[in-house]
Design an enzyme around this catalytic site. Structure first.
Site, PDB file in Angstrom:
ATOM      1  N   HIS A 105     -21.975 -15.225 105.633  1.00 29.74           N
ATOM      2  CA  HIS A 105     -20.867 -14.275 105.545  1.00 29.74           C
ATOM      3  C   HIS A 105     -19.549 -14.924 105.960  1.00 29.74           C
ATOM      4  CE1 HIS A 105     -21.949 -14.235 109.775  1.00 29.74           C
ATOM      5  NE2 HIS A 105     -20.753 -13.743 110.049  1.00 29.74           N
ATOM      6  N   ASP A 151     -16.220 -13.659 108.100  1.00 30.67           N
ATOM      7  CA  ASP A 151     -16.054 -12.584 109.084  1.00 30.67           C
ATOM      8  C   ASP A 151     -15.151 -11.464 108.570  1.00 30.67           C
ATOM      9  OD1 ASP A 151     -17.694 -13.534 111.101  1.00 30.67           O
ATOM     10  OD2 ASP A 151     -16.084 -14.661 112.091  1.00 30.67           O
ATOM     11  N   HIS A 157     -20.284 -18.622 107.161  1.00 25.86           N
ATOM     12  CA  HIS A 157     -21.116 -19.201 108.212  1.00 25.86           C
ATOM     13  C   HIS A 157     -22.398 -18.403 108.401  1.00 25.86           C
ATOM     14  CE1 HIS A 157     -18.210 -16.520 110.230  1.00 25.86           C
ATOM     15  NE2 HIS A 157     -19.198 -16.210 111.052  1.00 25.86           N
ATOM     16  N   ARG A 216     -16.267 -15.796 121.811  1.00 24.82           N
ATOM     17  CA  ARG A 216     -15.578 -15.919 120.526  1.00 24.82           C
ATOM     18  C   ARG A 216     -14.216 -15.243 120.574  1.00 24.82           C
ATOM     19  NH1 ARG A 216     -18.072 -12.757 115.778  1.00 24.82           N
ATOM     20  NH2 ARG A 216     -16.805 -11.106 116.664  1.00 24.82           N
TER      21      ARG A 216
HETATM   22 FE   LIG Z   1     -19.600 -14.216 111.864  1.00 18.04          FE
END
Ligand SMILES: [Fe+2]
Length: 304
Positions: free
Chosen positions: A124, A126, A274, A289
């Protein structure tokens, strides 16, 4: 000519020929594959850097799409300072609804173990269900398993280049619907889905996104959030999406990163997809993150 199994060389440029490349004088770059992923050696993310160094880093991000930095001795503030250099920080859009008491937290701690599970193991980009998906993200390893828990990135530009001319011609001006409700929405209580449907309705994006800085065409559909292609029969939409999803899984377009404590990955979410390998339970894997806000994607129809 492709064999029935579609085997054969896949050699594509790293960046478009039109990309103005100034070389590197400040950075030590160790490529991980021919087109995607580079380790930047001896670089301290927490230090002050001059403008030339920042500009080389931006060029490296555009060229390699995901940059890796090992052994970084930075805390959350250092992490945040580095990310802030690239744009406004972005909370996950749902965060303030799920955690109303912590509405200004922009560092998301992803602590995955046998209980919480790892649910990022599908390709996917993000937040494509948002009108303005993130420009990129900076992911920092806090605690890593002895083995497993790797993250993989795929070069959406090289993957596009590798499509047949027929497929390219078919998809170049199409758009697709993206919706969060049929992936993580399925794991949420019904009333929460209802509440969030209004501020976060389904959105349309070009199937082929043109990168705003390099001008490269990239595959911009993914199996988590993309629902269907607009204005195309359901069967053809499903077949085209399947072709594009399969294309993203080819090893020639990918880099796989083995995490070590203190490692940091910084990726361009406009050029990549990713996949987080969910193969380490019950060992813990803890990551911080930070996402950087992005623009509204546009396709080739917009610039033709
Ligand atoms: Fe992700």
């Amino acid at each position: 000519m492709a064999t029935p199994l579609d085997m054969g060389p896949r050699v594509f440029p790293r960046i478009p020929e039109t990309f103005e490349h100034r070389g590197y004088e400040r950075l030590s770059i160790r490529p991980c594959t021919p087109t995607i992923g580079a380790e930047i050696d001896a670089f301290d993310l927490g230090a002050d850097h001059d403008d030339d160094t920042w500009s080389e880093l931006r060029q490296a991000l555009l060229e390699w799409k995901v940059l890796f930095f090992r052994d970084q001795d930075i805390d959350r503030d250092g992490h945040r300072r580095f990310a802030e250099h690239w744009g406004s920080l972005e909370q996950h859009p749902f965060y303030k609804y799920v955690h109303p008491d912590q509405s200004d937290v922009d560092v998301v701690r992803l602590a995955k173990d046998a209980v919480t599970g790892g649910h990022e193991n599908e390709w996917h980009t993000d937040i494509t269900w948002s009108a303005t998906p993130s420009m990129g993200a900076v992911l920092r390893a806090v605690e890593v398993p002895d083995v497993g828990g790797d993250t993989l990135w795929a070069d959406a530009g090289a993957a596009y280049d590798g499509l047949s001319d027929e497929v390219k011609a078919r998809i170049d001006t199409l758009s697709a619907v993206h919706d969060w409700r049929f992936s993580f929405g399925l794991t949420m209580p019904e009333d929460a889905v209802e509440m969030l449907s209004e501020p976060f309705p389904a959105v349309e994006h070009p199937v082929v996104r043109v990168h705003p800085e390099t001008g490269r065409r990239t595959i911009f559909v993914n199996p988590i959030f993309t629902q269907h292609i607009v204005g195309v029969e359901a069967q053809e939409s499903a077949a085209l999406l399947e072709t594009l999803y399969r294309q993203m899984t080819r090893a020639e377009f990918q880099v796989r990163f083995r995490w070590t404590p203190g490692a940091v990955a910084f990726w361009d979410n406009r050029a990549t997809q990713h996949y987080a390998s969910s193969d380490y339970h019950p060992q813990p894997r803890v990551m911080d993150r930070i996402s950087i806000a992005g623009d509204r994607p546009f396709g080739s129809a917009t610039i033709a």
